[in-house]
Design a protein around this motif. Structure first.
Motif, PDB file in Angstrom:
ATOM      1  N   GLY A  54      35.707  42.017  58.031  1.00 29.67           N
ATOM      2  CA  GLY A  54      35.684  40.903  57.084  1.00 29.67           C
ATOM      3  C   GLY A  54      36.899  40.021  57.283  1.00 29.67           C
ATOM      4  O   GLY A  54      38.020  40.515  57.379  1.00 29.67           O
ATOM      5  N   LEU A  55      36.664  38.731  57.387  1.00 28.59           N
ATOM      6  CA  LEU A  55      37.769  37.790  57.594  1.00 28.59           C
ATOM      7  C   LEU A  55      38.189  37.223  56.237  1.00 28.59           C
ATOM      8  O   LEU A  55      37.355  36.668  55.525  1.00 28.59           O
ATOM      9  CB  LEU A  55      37.280  36.689  58.525  1.00 28.59           C
ATOM     10  CG  LEU A  55      38.342  35.864  59.219  1.00 28.59           C
ATOM     11  CD1 LEU A  55      37.938  35.635  60.673  1.00 28.59           C
ATOM     12  CD2 LEU A  55      38.517  34.520  58.557  1.00 28.59           C
ATOM     13  N   ILE A  56      39.464  37.370  55.908  1.00 34.63           N
ATOM     14  CA  ILE A  56      39.905  36.961  54.564  1.00 34.63           C
ATOM     15  C   ILE A  56      41.221  36.157  54.651  1.00 34.63           C
ATOM     16  O   ILE A  56      41.947  36.248  55.634  1.00 34.63           O
ATOM     17  CB  ILE A  56      40.108  38.176  53.633  1.00 34.63           C
ATOM     18  CG1 ILE A  56      41.138  39.167  54.225  1.00 34.63           C
ATOM     19  CG2 ILE A  56      38.816  38.907  53.364  1.00 34.63           C
ATOM     20  CD1 ILE A  56      42.520  38.938  53.884  1.00 34.63           C
ATOM     21  N   GLY A  57      41.493  35.398  53.585  1.00 33.79           N
ATOM     22  CA  GLY A  57      42.719  34.608  53.555  1.00 33.79           C
ATOM     23  C   GLY A  57      43.555  34.898  52.326  1.00 33.79           C
ATOM     24  O   GLY A  57      44.558  34.230  52.078  1.00 33.79           O
ATOM     25  N   HIS A  58      43.128  35.888  51.517  1.00 31.04           N
ATOM     26  CA  HIS A  58      43.874  36.225  50.307  1.00 31.04           C
ATOM     27  C   HIS A  58      43.749  37.729  50.046  1.00 31.04           C
ATOM     28  O   HIS A  58      42.662  38.296  50.251  1.00 31.04           O
ATOM     29  CB  HIS A  58      43.320  35.438  49.108  1.00 31.04           C
ATOM     30  CG  HIS A  58      44.231  35.481  47.921  1.00 31.04           C
ATOM     31  ND1 HIS A  58      44.301  36.570  47.074  1.00 31.04           N
ATOM     32  CD2 HIS A  58      45.140  34.591  47.459  1.00 31.04           C
ATOM     33  CE1 HIS A  58      45.201  36.342  46.133  1.00 31.04           C
ATOM     34  NE2 HIS A  58      45.726  35.145  46.343  1.00 31.04           N
ATOM     35  N   PRO A  59      44.828  38.381  49.570  1.00 29.51           N
ATOM     36  CA  PRO A  59      44.748  39.820  49.321  1.00 29.51           C
ATOM     37  C   PRO A  59      43.585  40.227  48.407  1.00 29.51           C
ATOM     38  O   PRO A  59      42.967  41.267  48.607  1.00 29.51           O
ATOM     39  CB  PRO A  59      46.097  40.149  48.670  1.00 29.51           C
ATOM     40  CG  PRO A  59      47.016  39.083  49.172  1.00 29.51           C
ATOM     41  CD  PRO A  59      46.186  37.853  49.333  1.00 29.51           C
ATOM     42  N   LYS A  60      43.256  39.390  47.418  1.00 23.96           N
ATOM     43  CA  LYS A  60      42.179  39.816  46.495  1.00 23.96           C
ATOM     44  C   LYS A  60      40.833  39.918  47.245  1.00 23.96           C
ATOM     45  O   LYS A  60      40.002  40.752  46.939  1.00 23.96           O
ATOM     46  CB  LYS A  60      42.091  38.914  45.263  1.00 23.96           C
ATOM     47  CG  LYS A  60      41.614  37.522  45.498  1.00 23.96           C
ATOM     48  CD  LYS A  60      41.467  36.762  44.172  1.00 23.96           C
ATOM     49  CE  LYS A  60      40.910  35.382  44.449  1.00 23.96           C
ATOM     50  NZ  LYS A  60      41.665  34.277  44.014  1.00 23.96           N
ATOM     51  N   HIS A  61      40.670  39.073  48.257  1.00 27.12           N
ATOM     52  CA  HIS A  61      39.428  39.159  49.039  1.00 27.12           C
ATOM     53  C   HIS A  61      39.449  40.372  49.967  1.00 27.12           C
ATOM     54  O   HIS A  61      38.413  40.974  50.239  1.00 27.12           O
ATOM     55  CB  HIS A  61      39.207  37.871  49.833  1.00 27.12           C
ATOM     56  CG  HIS A  61      39.021  36.675  48.947  1.00 27.12           C
ATOM     57  ND1 HIS A  61      39.564  35.434  49.217  1.00 27.12           N
ATOM     58  CD2 HIS A  61      38.373  36.543  47.767  1.00 27.12           C
ATOM     59  CE1 HIS A  61      39.253  34.606  48.241  1.00 27.12           C
ATOM     60  NE2 HIS A  61      38.536  35.245  47.351  1.00 27.12           N
ATOM     61  N   ALA A  62      40.651  40.715  50.436  1.00 28.14           N
ATOM     62  CA  ALA A  62      40.777  41.912  51.286  1.00 28.14           C
ATOM     63  C   ALA A  62      40.365  43.143  50.489  1.00 28.14           C
ATOM     64  O   ALA A  62      39.639  44.016  50.967  1.00 28.14           O
ATOM     65  CB  ALA A  62      42.216  42.046  51.778  1.00 28.14           C
ATOM     66  N   LYS A  63      40.812  43.202  49.255  1.00 31.38           N
ATOM     67  CA  LYS A  63      40.513  44.345  48.393  1.00 31.38           C
ATOM     68  C   LYS A  63      39.003  44.434  48.160  1.00 31.38           C
ATOM     69  O   LYS A  63      38.410  45.512  48.233  1.00 31.38           O
ATOM     70  CB  LYS A  63      41.264  44.140  47.068  1.00 31.38           C
ATOM     71  CG  LYS A  63      41.056  45.192  46.039  1.00 31.38           C
ATOM     72  CD  LYS A  63      42.068  46.323  46.230  1.00 31.38           C
ATOM     73  CE  LYS A  63      41.998  47.390  45.150  1.00 31.38           C
ATOM     74  NZ  LYS A  63      40.781  48.135  45.089  1.00 31.38           N
TER      75      LYS A  63
END
Ligand code: FMN
Length: 373
Positions: free
Chosen positions: A172-181
């Protein structure tokens, strides 16, 4: 060098590449890294041909495939037809685009060409979950495709499960820690933490800030660092932040294998690191692109606000085709990150990898020496 993610795919180096160009993808996988093909420009039938070609040219090495699962792509957009566009795209926006291309004297397509492009786009290329899933069914038929990458949102639960059941990994490609979680909680295997320096859709956190935060948040899941990485020193920095590998996009645009036209390549070579802008003009979501009159026009006072995804792409798809096809130099733009300033001459994909690994190794030696002495 060994990191768990290299073992996961049997790689010789932890260099992951994103490209819309199969030649780049194959060259990276053949060189011991892992190429990933972007699919947003392909219909499902075209994708089948691309992956067949990759199977024949990647020497049996693994590769990945990138699909978009936009969190905002609501179901209601999935069944829009060409005839709905007049109703759904505001007149002000259509006139703005049309006047801009007129001002820059970009020739028009014939009525038939224009209808054909629009039909194909609306039937098969809209950025919706329906299209992403249609493409994935193609991907699953190709055994060397070992990873799917989802950008702009977490894939639905049934997609993650089906992908795992078929033996592929999900990134998963993310740009914010909340999306990583969110992605990690959804059982995504690999997190690609992409800083705002990057080409394409980005968040607002820099790679230097984002990567260690995400590494700590999702550990022990592997994290790839993305955004502003194109040299061995940048790779060493990414690994020092805790990433298990790097995910690069812009650096391949200057290679002989790259898909970009000679005109666009010349603009990329001439650009410096501040010649990019983060703009909603291409897709409705903020994405970093090469500065051009097309991009800056959307920032000017009086310009309409970009429409939400996927409507903005429906609005501008034909215009972007015309700009590219008729090579309108002043309007020509493309996703590219801030490392554009270091992409100054044509090279090969293999050479980029060789240079990165050599400089990476020299950097580690230099750091070791400085600690020792
Ligand atoms: C021309 C181009 C198009 C891109 N399109 C996509 C895309 O469709 N999907 C995606 O997940 N990432 C896309 N990206 C972003 C890359 O996946 C990658 O995260 C980014 O390029 C990394 O930063 P860098 O450009 O500084 O190397 C694109 C990048 C480039 C250069």
């Amino acid at each position: 060098m060994h990191t768990p993610i290299m073992e996961m795919f049997g790689l010789e180096s932890p260099i992951f590449a994103f490209s819309h160009c199969r030649d780049v993808v194959a060259a990276v996988s053949r060189s011991g890294g892992m190429g990933t093909l972007g699919t947003s420009h392909f219909t499902a039938d075209q994708l089948e041909l691309e992956l067949k070609w990759l199977d024949e040219h990647a020497e049996g090495k693994p590769y990945g495939v990138d699909v978009l699962f936009p969190a905002t792509a609501r179901k209601e957009f999935e069944n829009l037809k060409v005839e709905d566009l007049d109703r759904i795209l505001p007149r002000e926006h259509r006139e703005f685009v049309s006047n801009l291309l007129k001002k820059h004297e970009v020739p028009e397509f014939s009525k038939e060409q224009s209808e054909e492009i629009l039909e194909e786009y609306m039937n098969e290329l809209t950025r919706t979950h329906r299209e992403a899933e249609r493409r994935l069914e193609v991907v699953y038929r190709h055994p060397n495709a070992k990873m799917i990458v989802s950008a702009l949102g977490t894939p639905p639960e049934h997609v993650i499960k089906r992908t795992h059941d078929l033996g592929l990994k999900v990134a998963g490609l993310i740009g914010h820690p909340k999306h990583a979680k969110k992605q990690a909680d959804a059982d995504v295997d690999i997190i690609i933490a992409q800083g705002w320096e990057a080409a394409g859709h980005t968040g607002e956190l820099s790679t230097l800030v984002l990567v260690p935060e995400v590494v700590d948040l999702v550990s022990p899941k592997p994290v790839l660092a993305a955004g502003g990485i194109g040299t061995g020193r940048q790779m060493a920095a990414a690994m020092a932040l805790g990433a298990q590998g790097v995910w690069c996009g812009s650096i391949w645009l200057g290679t002989v294998e790259s898909e970009v036209s000679p005109e666009l390549k010349a603009k990329i070579f001439a650009a410096n690191s501040s010649d990019t802008l983060r703009s909603r003009c291409g897709t409705g979501k903020p994405a970093r692109r090469l500065r051009s009159d097309w991009v800056t026009a959307w920032e000017e006072p009086g310009a309409p606000q970009a429409l939400p995804m996927p409507l903005q792409s429906m609005l501008v798809n034909e215009a972007l085709e015309r700009i590219t096809r008729f090579r309108s130099d002043s309007l020509l733009s493309y996703p590219v990150g801030q490392i554009v300033g270091r992409i100054n001459e044509e090279t090969t994909t293999r050479q980029v990898i060789y240079d990165m690994l050599t400089e990476f190794s020299d950097t580690i030696d230099r750091l070791n020496d400085s600690l020792a002495g």
